[in-house]
Design a protein around this motif. Sequence first.
Motif, PDB file in Angstrom:
ATOM      1  N   PHE A   1      34.233  43.360  44.131  1.00 42.17           N
ATOM      2  CA  PHE A   1      35.898  42.301  44.199  1.00 42.17           C
ATOM      3  C   PHE A   1      35.426  40.832  43.359  1.00 42.17           C
ATOM      4  CE2 PHE A   1      36.631  45.660  46.437  1.00 42.17           C
ATOM      5  CZ  PHE A   1      37.911  45.474  47.315  1.00 42.17           C
ATOM      6  N   THR A   2      34.211  40.879  43.832  1.00 43.66           N
ATOM      7  CA  THR A   2      34.752  39.348  43.204  1.00 43.66           C
ATOM      8  C   THR A   2      33.436  38.640  42.036  1.00 43.66           C
ATOM      9  OG1 THR A   2      33.667  38.303  45.357  1.00 43.66           O
ATOM     10  CG2 THR A   2      32.763  37.100  43.997  1.00 43.66           C
ATOM     11  N   ILE A   3      32.606  39.660  41.591  1.00 44.03           N
ATOM     12  CA  ILE A   3      31.797  39.868  40.007  1.00 44.03           C
ATOM     13  C   ILE A   3      32.734  39.275  38.755  1.00 44.03           C
ATOM     14  CG2 ILE A   3      29.972  40.001  38.756  1.00 44.03           C
ATOM     15  CD1 ILE A   3      28.033  40.700  41.172  1.00 44.03           C
ATOM     16  N   PRO A   4      33.459  40.702  39.051  1.00 41.89           N
ATOM     17  CA  PRO A   4      34.359  40.419  37.680  1.00 41.89           C
ATOM     18  C   PRO A   4      35.248  39.219  37.514  1.00 41.89           C
ATOM     19  CG  PRO A   4      34.459  42.520  38.250  1.00 41.89           C
ATOM     20  CD  PRO A   4      34.169  41.588  39.388  1.00 41.89           C
ATOM     21  N   ARG A   5      35.595  38.930  38.538  1.00 43.58           N
ATOM     22  CA  ARG A   5      36.510  37.986  38.152  1.00 43.58           C
ATOM     23  C   ARG A   5      36.004  36.617  38.288  1.00 43.58           C
ATOM     24  NH1 ARG A   5      38.937  38.329  45.013  1.00 43.58           N
ATOM     25  NH2 ARG A   5      40.422  40.532  44.232  1.00 43.58           N
ATOM     26  N   LYS A   6      34.552  36.192  38.352  1.00 44.27           N
ATOM     27  CA  LYS A   6      33.501  35.031  38.447  1.00 44.27           C
ATOM     28  C   LYS A   6      33.871  34.561  36.758  1.00 44.27           C
ATOM     29  CE  LYS A   6      28.053  34.299  38.211  1.00 44.27           C
ATOM     30  NZ  LYS A   6      27.140  34.357  38.962  1.00 44.27           N
ATOM     31  N   TYR A   7      33.503  35.802  36.053  1.00 41.41           N
ATOM     32  CA  TYR A   7      32.988  36.676  34.299  1.00 41.41           C
ATOM     33  C   TYR A   7      35.156  36.250  33.653  1.00 41.41           C
ATOM     34  CZ  TYR A   7      28.420  36.692  34.742  1.00 41.41           C
ATOM     35  OH  TYR A   7      27.259  36.850  35.112  1.00 41.41           O
ATOM     36  N   GLY A   8      36.058  35.786  34.818  1.00 41.97           N
ATOM     37  CA  GLY A   8      37.309  35.222  34.240  1.00 41.97           C
ATOM     38  C   GLY A   8      38.319  36.378  33.842  1.00 41.97           C
ATOM     39  N   PHE A   9      37.597  37.700  34.776  1.00 42.45           N
ATOM     40  CA  PHE A   9      38.549  39.103  34.464  1.00 42.45           C
ATOM     41  C   PHE A   9      39.073  39.065  35.784  1.00 42.45           C
ATOM     42  CE2 PHE A   9      34.565  40.670  32.114  1.00 42.45           C
ATOM     43  CZ  PHE A   9      34.764  40.294  31.036  1.00 42.45           C
ATOM     44  N   LYS A  10      40.526  39.029  35.267  1.00 45.19           N
ATOM     45  CA  LYS A  10      41.756  39.171  36.287  1.00 45.19           C
ATOM     46  C   LYS A  10      41.450  40.343  36.985  1.00 45.19           C
ATOM     47  CE  LYS A  10      44.061  35.735  34.339  1.00 45.19           C
ATOM     48  NZ  LYS A  10      45.388  35.451  33.517  1.00 45.19           N
TER      49      LYS A  10
END
Length: 445
Positions: free
Chosen positions: A96-105
């Motif tokens: 849940f968290t890592i894609p958001r860390k890289y700017g993916f919504k």
Amino acid sequence: MKVTLIGAGSREFAGKIVRDLLLSEPIAEKGLEIVLMDIAVEPLAQMEMYTRQLIERLDHAATVSATTDLNDAVAGAAFVVTAIEVDRYHYWSQDFTIPRKYGFKQVYGENGGPGGLFHALRQFGPLLEIASAIEAHAPEALFLNFSNPEHKVCEAISRLTSVKVVGLCHGYFYGVRQISALLDIPSDQLELPAAGINHFTWFQAVRDKSTGEDLYPRLRELEHEANWVSDWHEIGLSRILFRRFGLWPSPSANHIGEYISWADDYVPAQLQYFNDPGDGSPWRQGASTPEWHYHIGLADTDRPFHAPRPSGALEDQPLEASEELAIPIIEWVACGVERPLPAVNIPNRGAIPGLPDDMVVEVPARAENGTLVPLSMEALPEGIFAMVRLQGSIHKLLVEAYVERSKAKLLQAILLDPIVDNHNRAVAMLDEFLELQKDALPPLT
């Protein structure tokens, strides 16, 4: 009739299926043997005790046993029902968290988006091991799978084994309740055929069962009049999709939003695995996995500051049948009792025109000669078809990545995902996932 439950240490899943099995009169008449299997010994023993108590309470003739041996569990079974996860909340918090860390919504991380791809890769190995055991020891058994990501794991099993696998999810019924509420008509008075993929299915018709009246015009009228904030967390995104693409989607905003690049505008407050990055990585040595919340509307924000999260006892669960479709399938296949099967995940085989035959889709089905056969559906509107068809390509690449142990194929699948908008960040995200989850992922080169 032997029914094996794998993942039986799960209080929610196994408790629900055990209750459903024991409340079925047609199954009781067949003579029911329940086998509980899990690798977690203590929760397995608790579920066995709970099942014995229910059998006694219902004065049922069923027998129950428990084992940690997979081959013994499936040998001679007529049905194998499975819901498994490996360190579910620990790895989900990363999905849940890592894609958001890289700017993916990414609004969620279970079935779609980059998080869903890694979730699936972790699930392929254990579920294919179960499928191999069924091939060897119960080749005629029907494999009823509740393990997510439903469409991805069922596609791997159906492509790579000879097992008759069916994916099951109650997401369809979320949409049924939403439409029923907007129309103010009881759901049992509505005819609601739906087609698509799991957690991204679309109601092709909304009709009055008794008169055949098309209720979609009325639904459009009522939706336009409705208060925008009503049930926003569940249907805010559904309403916009309905207005733009013409059909009502299911199940709910955070699940649907996994497949859409612009969903974050309509899925607020991503609390699911909140952590303060200033405290350091939540996955560092000795750290505790953040709590999971479906969405902020269901978070117990009134909880006292220092109280632990409550957990319900098995014995407190009401003794009533669920809406899950495992038992209706068993009743039809084994007992000849026809039941509505409005949403099952099986290979398309022409059910949705234009989609590949071997792509796993979610459609209504019927039982024929011990197998579930998809019903023929209408063609999806072009805009919806395009979104669904893209996911089929992603799933195919993912299965190929697993079989070939190919990091390059996995990267292709990631780059096709609608929310991924940058190559370099995608590569960095992939590398972090492979490092963090190396103990649970297949080796990729």
